[in-house]
Structure formats: structure tokens, C-alpha cells
Design a protein around this motif. Structure first.
Motif, PDB file in Angstrom:
ATOM      1  N   PHE A  17      33.459  49.902  27.202  1.00 40.51           N
ATOM      2  CA  PHE A  17      34.515  50.150  26.218  1.00 40.51           C
ATOM      3  C   PHE A  17      35.844  50.473  26.886  1.00 40.51           C
ATOM      4  N   VAL A  18      35.793  51.264  27.974  1.00 36.22           N
ATOM      5  CA  VAL A  18      37.042  51.585  28.674  1.00 36.22           C
ATOM      6  C   VAL A  18      37.348  50.564  29.759  1.00 36.22           C
ATOM      7  N   ALA A  19      36.306  49.979  30.355  1.00 34.16           N
ATOM      8  CA  ALA A  19      36.540  49.056  31.460  1.00 34.16           C
ATOM      9  C   ALA A  19      37.197  47.756  31.002  1.00 34.16           C
ATOM     10  N   LEU A  20      36.824  47.275  29.832  1.00 31.02           N
ATOM     11  CA  LEU A  20      37.366  45.999  29.358  1.00 31.02           C
ATOM     12  C   LEU A  20      38.873  46.076  29.087  1.00 31.02           C
ATOM     13  N   PRO A  21      39.368  47.085  28.338  1.00 26.19           N
ATOM     14  CA  PRO A  21      40.824  47.174  28.177  1.00 26.19           C
ATOM     15  C   PRO A  21      41.564  47.514  29.469  1.00 26.19           C
ATOM     16  N   LEU A  22      40.940  48.331  30.338  1.00 27.61           N
ATOM     17  CA  LEU A  22      41.576  48.617  31.626  1.00 27.61           C
ATOM     18  C   LEU A  22      41.717  47.336  32.448  1.00 27.61           C
ATOM     19  N   LEU A  23      40.701  46.503  32.399  1.00 30.37           N
ATOM     20  CA  LEU A  23      40.753  45.234  33.110  1.00 30.37           C
ATOM     21  C   LEU A  23      41.800  44.317  32.492  1.00 30.37           C
ATOM     22  N   ALA A  24      41.861  44.294  31.157  1.00 31.78           N
ATOM     23  CA  ALA A  24      42.865  43.475  30.475  1.00 31.78           C
ATOM     24  C   ALA A  24      44.275  43.960  30.800  1.00 31.78           C
ATOM     25  N   ALA A  25      44.465  45.283  30.845  1.00 35.80           N
ATOM     26  CA  ALA A  25      45.776  45.835  31.171  1.00 35.80           C
ATOM     27  C   ALA A  25      46.158  45.562  32.622  1.00 35.80           C
ATOM     28  N   ARG A  26      45.147  45.461  33.496  1.00 35.68           N
ATOM     29  CA  ARG A  26      45.436  45.128  34.896  1.00 35.68           C
ATOM     30  C   ARG A  26      45.885  43.668  35.016  1.00 35.68           C
ATOM     31  N   LEU A 146      32.964  58.400  32.859  1.00 39.92           N
ATOM     32  CA  LEU A 146      32.261  57.832  34.013  1.00 39.92           C
ATOM     33  C   LEU A 146      32.677  56.393  34.242  1.00 39.92           C
ATOM     34  N   GLY A 147      32.917  55.673  33.155  1.00 38.06           N
ATOM     35  CA  GLY A 147      33.368  54.296  33.272  1.00 38.06           C
ATOM     36  C   GLY A 147      34.706  54.169  33.964  1.00 38.06           C
ATOM     37  N   THR A 148      35.636  55.090  33.639  1.00 40.22           N
ATOM     38  CA  THR A 148      36.945  55.041  34.295  1.00 40.22           C
ATOM     39  C   THR A 148      36.826  55.375  35.780  1.00 40.22           C
ATOM     40  N   LEU A 149      35.938  56.325  36.106  1.00 36.18           N
ATOM     41  CA  LEU A 149      35.744  56.670  37.519  1.00 36.18           C
ATOM     42  C   LEU A 149      35.138  55.492  38.279  1.00 36.18           C
TER      43      LEU A 149
END
Length: 408
Positions: A17-26, A146-149
Motif C-alpha cells: 500500500f505504501v510501496a506502490l505510491p512511493l514507487l510511483a512518486a519516485r 515497515l513497508g517504508t523502511l
């Protein structure tokens, strides 16, 4: 075993849930492209919602659950490999999000009848609260931070954990004892559930298309469920819209790093846990209808507070309040729907309901991206609060009144 399957799967979901938008924002800093990834995850509700419900009322619901989770294991595993090879793009993430949304839609269709098959009506609010609480703890409270870490260490790591969680969940459900096939065939639906609303009898050999239409008709003719569905649609439109731009809002408006974004999501879970603990007491004291309306009003106030906050702490407090109200609404509304819909119609009516409410999430993600691009990242919060307030005022009665109180 059902509770364990949900909580294990939710751990991986929270990381993704957090990794997908973080990846998209990257990959892209454009709010429209980041929102696009959230948008396509919601589209399957519009495309597959009704077929998923009809299939769930024809097939073994347990088999549907583990088959979908097995397919998602393969899909997320492939995504993890792609991320590890640094071969991602917005288009690729959108395709992955769409396919995962298809899986979630089919899963929810089968899930509609699981709790009612296992739990007596009087215990469903408690059962749904425990399932929601378990999912919140592993998904949002543990999984997102944990996902963000893990994402900071290796972008593919959260997706690898999600792959394992889907595999474990599939195995647990595959060995779940019991018979989860629909109790009544499609040919018998009309005499039990549909007849209570004056629907015509279904033919002896019903088609999938006719089954889907029957679920829509049943929902439309039930005044309380129709009203509940409309407010759920407004709530999901706002919630999906805020989620779609939250990663950019945290970074640009609040100045938070990725871990700060994960803490904002975790704040939602902390509030949600409080909400699940309060739901049964509120419903007993205020009645279902007043509890639902209170949840919408609190959501509106919390959205204003989060959208006008200037620090991560203040935003986190308001997001926690929003999470509490959201879980109170979800648990109460799901339990009410389970009590109103006949068992043989749970798949079709439940997915017609979710197609409308979750389909509104696709619109919310699209509108939120456009609003943020044109008017700033705070605009979706304020517009969402206004919509929630209007929904609460226009909804009318949403459930039974509070039970009478004895006086001495």
C-alpha cells in the motif's frame, strides 16, 4: 483460520500500500500520474463487480478465495522481480495495479458470504470488528511503517513480503474446513430473498447475466440499502481521493520523508483500532443509524483538519480521527448489510453495493489528482469534507433507531 488468513495477507497488503505510491512518486512527481496508479486499482470494481458477485453465488466461495490469492502471489512476485531489476514505469505500475484490483474484486465477491456462513447474526458486529482490527494491526499499523523502511533499503522488498503473504493466505483458506458453496441455487432465489421486495421469480435455469441483474434490482428496491450505498459511495470517493495524493501531500505540504508518510498511514490504523473497539458500544447506545451518521460527520471534520494542518503531528491526529470514523462506518455498514441480505444473494447484492461504492473510489482518485494539480494539494481535503457533510445531511435515516432505554 479465516482471521489468520486475513491478518497475514494484510501485512503484505500494508507494505504494498505504501510501496506502490512511493514507487510511483519516485518515477514521476506529477500528481496526475501518481493518482493514475490509484485510479486503475479502483476500475475493476466497475468492470468486474457484478460478475464477481454472481460467480460467488454460484461457486464454492472458499475455492474462489484461495485461487485468487494464488494468482496474486504470482502477479506480485513478478512485480517484485521487475522492481529489483529497476525496470518500472508508471504504465507498468498502472497495469499491475489494475490486475491486483481485479483480484481484489473477485476476492471480495467470495468474501461477502464467508462471515455470515460462520457467525450468527447477533455476533457479526463483534466478528467483523475483530477481523477489521486484525487487518488494521498488520496492514496499517505494522505493514505501512515497515513497508517504508524496507522500501528505503530495497524497493523490491515490500513486494517480496506481499508475495509471501498471499501464498500463506491462499494455503490457509484452501484447508479451511466446511462447505462454502451457496446454500440456495440461483433458481430458488426468488422464493426466499427477492420475494420480500416483490421481485419476480427467477427462471429455473438462470443465466449469469440474469443473476447480476437480480442483485442490482434487489439493491435498488431496498430503500435502506440504497441509501447506505449512496453514502458509502461518497465516503469512498473522498477516501480514495485523499489516499491518491497523500504521498505527495506528506512530502510537499508537510515536508515529511517517506517514513513520515508511513507514520501518517499508521495514524489512520491507530484511530481505526479505537473505532473498532467503540463500534459495538456506539451501535448499542445510539442505534445503527445515528452511529453511521456520526461517523460521516466526524470524517468531514477530520478531513478539514488534515487538509489545513501545517505539521505532521497535527495531520496525524486528524488522520487518526478520520480512521476511527471510517472503521466505525465500515464495520457498522457491513454488519447491517449482512443482516438485511439473504444468504443466497450475498454475493450479488454485496458486489452491486461495492461496485457502486468502490467504483466511486476510481472517480475520487481521478478528481483528486486534477484538483491537486489545479488548486494545490490541500484542495482535495477541503472538497472531500464538503462532500461528506452534504452526504450526512442528505442521507436521512440510515438504520434502526436506538433501542429503547429502560427507566426506573
Amino acid at each position: 483460520m479465516v482471521w489468520t488468513s486475513v491478518t497475514v495477507s494484510s501485512l503484505g497488503d500494508g507494505m504494498r500500500f505504501v510501496a506502490l505510491p512511493l514507487l510511483a512518486a519516485r518515477v514521476s512527481g506529477d500528481p496526475r500520474q501518481v493518482a493514475l496508479v490509484a485510479l486503475v486499482e479502483q476500475l475493476p470494481w466497475l468492470l468486474l463487480g457484478l460478475p464477481a458477485g454472481a460467480l460467488a453465488d454460484r461457486l464454492d466461495r472458499r475455492r474462489m478465495l484461495w485461487t485468487v490469492d494464488a494468482a496474486r502471489t504470482v502477479l506480485v512476485g513478478a512485480l517484485a522481480v521487475t522492481v529489483a531489476l529497476d525496470a518500472t514505469s508508471v504504465a507498468l505500475l498502472a497495469v499491475a495495479g489494475f490486475l491486483l484490483g481485479c483480484g481484489q474484486t473477485l476476492y471480495n465477491g467470495a468474501w461477502s458470504g464467508i462471515v455470515p456462513a460462520l457467525v450468527e447474526p447477533g455476533d457479526r458486529i463483534r466478528a467483523n470488528s475483530r477481523i477489521q482490527a486484525g487487518a488494521l494491526i498488520t496492514d496499517t499499523l505494522i505493514g505501512t511503517p515497515l513497508g517504508t523502511l524496507l522500501f528505503a533499503v530495497a524497493a523490491a522488498a515490500p513486494f517480496a513480503v506481499d508475495t509471501a503473504s498471499f501464498a500463506v493466505a491462499a494455503l490457509l483458506v484452501a484447508f479451511l474446513p466446511g462447505d462454502f458453496r451457496p446454500a440456495v441455487s440461483s433458481s430458488a432465489v426468488s422464493s426466499s430473498g427477492a420475494s420480500t421486495l416483490g421481485l419476480p421469480a427467477a427462471p429455473a435455469r438462470s443465466t449469469l447475466r440474469r443473476d447480476m441483474a437480480e442483485g442490482v434490482r434487489w439493491l435498488w428496491r431496498h430503500r435502506l440499502l440504497r441509501r447506505l450505498c449512496a453514502v458509502s459511495a461518497a465516503s469512498n470517493l473522498v477516501g480514495a481521493g485523499l489516499i491518491a495524493i497523500l504521498v505527495l501531500y506528506a512530502r510537499e505540504a508537510l515536508g515529511l520523508r517517506p517514513f513520515g508518510f508511513g507514520l501518517l498511514v499508521a495514524a489512520f490504523a491507530v484511530g481505526g483500532l479505537a473505532g473498532t473497539a467503540l463500534t459495538q458500544a456506539l451501535a448499542a447506545r445510539l442505534g445503527t443509524g445515528r452511529t453511521l451518521r456520526l461517523a460521516v460527520l466526524v470524517s468531514a471534520v477530520a478531513a478539514v483538519g488534515a487538509g489545513t494542518a501545517h505539521s505532521g503531528v497535527a495531520a496525524g491526529c486528524f488522520i487518526a480521527a478520520y480512521g476511527s470514523a471510517s472503521l466505525i462506518w465500515n464495520t457498522t455498514a457491513v454488519s447491517l448489510r449482512q443482516s438485511l441480505v439473504p444468504a443466497e444473494l450475498l454475493g450479488r447484492v454485496g458486489m452491486a453495493y461495492q461496485m457502486a461504492s468502490n467504483g466511486a473510489g476510481a472517480l475520487g482518485a481521478a478528481v483528486s489528482g486534477l484538483l491537486a494539480h489545479s488548486f494545490g494539494l490541500r484542495a482535495p481535503f477541503l472538497a472531500g469534507a464538503a462532500l461528506l457533510l452534504l452526504a450526512a445531511l442528505a442521507s436521512g435515516r440510515l438504520g434502526p433507531a436506538a433501542p429503547a432505554t429502560r427507566t426506573a
